[in-house]
Design a protein around this motif. Structure first.
Motif, PDB file in Angstrom:
ATOM      1  N   UNK A 404       4.603  -9.505 -16.911  1.00  0.00           N
ATOM      2  CA  UNK A 404       3.537  -8.791 -16.208  1.00  0.00           C
ATOM      3  C   UNK A 404       3.586  -9.128 -14.728  1.00  0.00           C
ATOM      4  N   UNK A 405       3.441  -8.109 -13.893  1.00  0.00           N
ATOM      5  CA  UNK A 405       3.404  -8.286 -12.444  1.00  0.00           C
ATOM      6  C   UNK A 405       2.265  -7.443 -11.890  1.00  0.00           C
ATOM      7  N   UNK A 406       1.410  -8.059 -11.110  1.00  0.00           N
ATOM      8  CA  UNK A 406       0.251  -7.368 -10.530  1.00  0.00           C
ATOM      9  C   UNK A 406       0.195  -7.749  -9.058  1.00  0.00           C
ATOM     10  N   UNK A 407       0.551  -6.801  -8.184  1.00  0.00           N
ATOM     11  CA  UNK A 407       0.747  -7.112  -6.773  1.00  0.00           C
ATOM     12  C   UNK A 407      -0.080  -6.182  -5.910  1.00  0.00           C
ATOM     13  N   UNK A 408      -0.807  -6.781  -4.946  1.00  0.00           N
ATOM     14  CA  UNK A 408      -1.519  -5.978  -3.939  1.00  0.00           C
ATOM     15  C   UNK A 408      -0.561  -5.706  -2.789  1.00  0.00           C
ATOM     16  N   UNK A 409      -0.323  -4.421  -2.485  1.00  0.00           N
ATOM     17  CA  UNK A 409       0.551  -4.038  -1.378  1.00  0.00           C
ATOM     18  C   UNK A 409      -0.287  -3.681  -0.162  1.00  0.00           C
ATOM     19  N   UNK A 410       0.399  -3.353   0.930  1.00  0.00           N
ATOM     20  CA  UNK A 410      -0.317  -3.040   2.158  1.00  0.00           C
ATOM     21  C   UNK A 410      -1.174  -1.782   2.036  1.00  0.00           C
ATOM     22  N   UNK A 411      -0.725  -0.817   1.241  1.00  0.00           N
ATOM     23  CA  UNK A 411      -1.450   0.459   1.153  1.00  0.00           C
ATOM     24  C   UNK A 411      -1.888   0.787  -0.268  1.00  0.00           C
ATOM     25  N   UNK A 412      -1.904  -0.186  -1.160  1.00  0.00           N
ATOM     26  CA  UNK A 412      -2.334   0.122  -2.519  1.00  0.00           C
ATOM     27  C   UNK A 412      -2.134  -1.028  -3.468  1.00  0.00           C
ATOM     28  N   UNK A 413      -1.681  -0.691  -4.679  1.00  0.00           N
ATOM     29  CA  UNK A 413      -1.509  -1.702  -5.716  1.00  0.00           C
ATOM     30  C   UNK A 413      -0.332  -1.333  -6.587  1.00  0.00           C
ATOM     31  N   UNK A 414       0.388  -2.359  -7.020  1.00  0.00           N
ATOM     32  CA  UNK A 414       1.575  -2.155  -7.857  1.00  0.00           C
ATOM     33  C   UNK A 414       1.444  -3.033  -9.103  1.00  0.00           C
ATOM     34  N   UNK A 415       1.571  -2.392 -10.275  1.00  0.00           N
ATOM     35  CA  UNK A 415       1.480  -3.092 -11.548  1.00  0.00           C
ATOM     36  C   UNK A 415       2.706  -2.746 -12.386  1.00  0.00           C
ATOM     37  N   UNK A 416       3.289  -3.772 -12.969  1.00  0.00           N
ATOM     38  CA  UNK A 416       4.467  -3.572 -13.831  1.00  0.00           C
ATOM     39  C   UNK A 416       4.299  -4.452 -15.066  1.00  0.00           C
ATOM     40  N   UNK A 417       4.560  -3.860 -16.234  1.00  0.00           N
ATOM     41  CA  UNK A 417       4.444  -4.600 -17.480  1.00  0.00           C
ATOM     42  C   UNK A 417       5.584  -4.227 -18.403  1.00  0.00           C
ATOM     43  N   UNK A 418       6.135  -5.227 -19.061  1.00  0.00           N
ATOM     44  CA  UNK A 418       7.205  -5.018 -20.029  1.00  0.00           C
ATOM     45  C   UNK A 418       6.682  -5.477 -21.386  1.00  0.00           C
ATOM     46  N   UNK A 419       6.627  -4.570 -22.347  1.00  0.00           N
ATOM     47  CA  UNK A 419       6.020  -4.852 -23.649  1.00  0.00           C
ATOM     48  C   UNK A 419       6.956  -5.572 -24.608  1.00  0.00           C
TER      49      UNK A 419
END
Length: 420
Positions: A404-419
């Motif tokens: 799981x990756x949950x990252x705040x970017x400069x102009x939004x948000x990025x979430x990545x998950x591998x099940x």
């Protein structure tokens, strides 16, 4: 109360001891007189002296001081008759007169003894002689009473202070103090009791925390199915009133039914997560892509009045996963992306076991596939995400050890998950 008890106890014990002392003296004197009675022959008018005793066959042969201080009529066979001048309780007696009458084979013997202390007027008494022994006895008694009162007092204080400290600590226990080390109460029993109290209250607090989390999660997760149920119920009523085709009514009813099943699954999943029972969530073959599209359709109401462009790209990969948990995780990730994007773009990409959700405010470079996404360490500014939904999401992800990756970017948000 302790002092009164001590005084009473010591007084009674002193009186009993004094009585035993006098009785013991009389017993010893009587035995000594009997032992001297028939040691040597005695005749009338010729008394004999053996040690400190005068042995005679008649009362008249006894010393004058004995006859002057004792009455013959009071003499009883084998019973010591005595007369003491002065009170032995307050000082040594000035004189003592003793006589015992015994009879053996018709032979009568009178055994007498006496002592006379020197008079103080014959010689100047010392300071020590002027102080009566009772004074010393009184001092000793007072010292014993003080000791009897003070020793229990200090013992009680020694025990009471840690007990009072334990009571104060227990009364002031708070949620924060439950995780702090237990103070030392100087007694292993009190330390054990404090440990039991802390453990019990900690269990109660953990139960309360679990219930609060459950209520929070439940209220958060059930909003969407409840909103779907209410909206579609109103829609179904209007369709019935306007006599819309049965097929369309069945579609609405199917959405209501699906929302009902979702609420059941959500409740059971939250209860399982909250109670941490050994019962496992069943694994079924599901399509992450189709589930994502379905949840996105249910959450489109969150974009009402917003200028947001949503693009989704999925495949038909099937995976063995706990459907209810995946629904909670994906639903929360999508909801946060939709809620926190006012004007911009949301890109959703699912490929195999991996799901990416990227929401960006205003214009930004689009992403079309997973290979185009590269994140560096300086972009990992926020690992917590937003809201109660992501808190629940992270708990579920940690439980199943999904990447799981949950990252705040400069102009939004990025979430990545591998099940997987």
């Amino acid at each position: 109360m302790i002092i009164i008890t001590g005084v009473t106890t010591i007084s009674i014990m002193s009186a009993v001891s004094f009585n035993y002392f006098l009785t013991g003296i009389d017993f010893s004197m009587s035995n000594a007189m009997r032992a001297q009675a028939y040691k040597k022959p005695v005749s009338d008018g010729h008394p004999i002296q053996l040690n400190d005793f005068i042995v005679a066959t008649r009362w008249e042969d006894l010393p004058p001081l004995i006859k002057a201080n004792l009455n013959q009529e009071d003499v009883v066979d084998n019973l010591l008759l005595k007369s003491i001048d002065g009170n032995p309780l307050f000082g040594p007696p000035e004189a003592g007169y003793f006589v015992l009458k015994v009879m053996r084979k018709n032979k009568i013997r009178y055994i007498s003894s006496m002592f006379v202390s020197p008079k103080w007027q014959d010689s100047e008494p010392s300071v020590q002689d002027k102080i009566p022994p009772f004074f010393y006895l009184s001092l000793i008694a007072l010292a014993l009473m003080a000791l009897f009162a003070l020793v229990p007092y200090f013992i009680i204080r020694k025990v009471a202070n840690p007990v009072e400290k334990l009571m104060a600590w227990t009364k002031n226990l708070s949620k924060e103090k439950l995780i702090q080390p237990i103070p030392d109460f100087h007694f292993s029993e009190l330390n054990s009791l404090a440990s039991i109290v802390q453990s019990s209250l900690r269990s109660v607090q953990e139960g309360l925390d679990r219930e609060q989390r459950f209520l929070g999660y439940a209220s958060h997760e059930l909003r969407t199915p409840i909103a779907i149920t209410r909206t579609n119920t109103e829609l179904l009523r209007k369709m019935i009133e306007k006599d819309i085709s049965v097929d369309k009514q069945l579609q609405v009813l199917e959405r209501i039914e699906r929302a009902s099943f979702n609420m059941t699954d959500l409740t059971e999943t939250l209860l399982w997560l909250n109670r941490k029972t050994d019962k496992s969530i069943p694994l079924i073959s599901i399509s992450i892509g189709k589930l994502t599209e379905q949840l996105l359709e249910e959450l489109t109401y969150l974009l009402s009045g917003k200028n947001v462009e949503v693009k989704i790209k999925t495949d038909e990969t099937l995976l063995l996963l706990p459907q209810a948990l995946c629904r909670i995780v994906i639903n929360n990730l999508l909801r946060n992306a939709l809620q926190h994007t006012t004007e911009g773009k949301i890109r959703i990409i699912q490929a195999g076991s991996k799901l990416i959700i990227n929401n960006r405010e205003f214009d930004s470079q689009e992403i079309e596939n997973i290979e185009q996404i590269e994140k560096t360490e300086n972009q990992l500014k926020n690992e917590l995400g937003f809201g109660l939904g992501l808190e629940l999401t992270e708990r579920l992800i940690q439980h199943y050890a999904w990447q799981y990756k949950n990252v705040a970017t400069e102009d939004g948000h990025y979430v990545e998950i591998n099940f997987l």
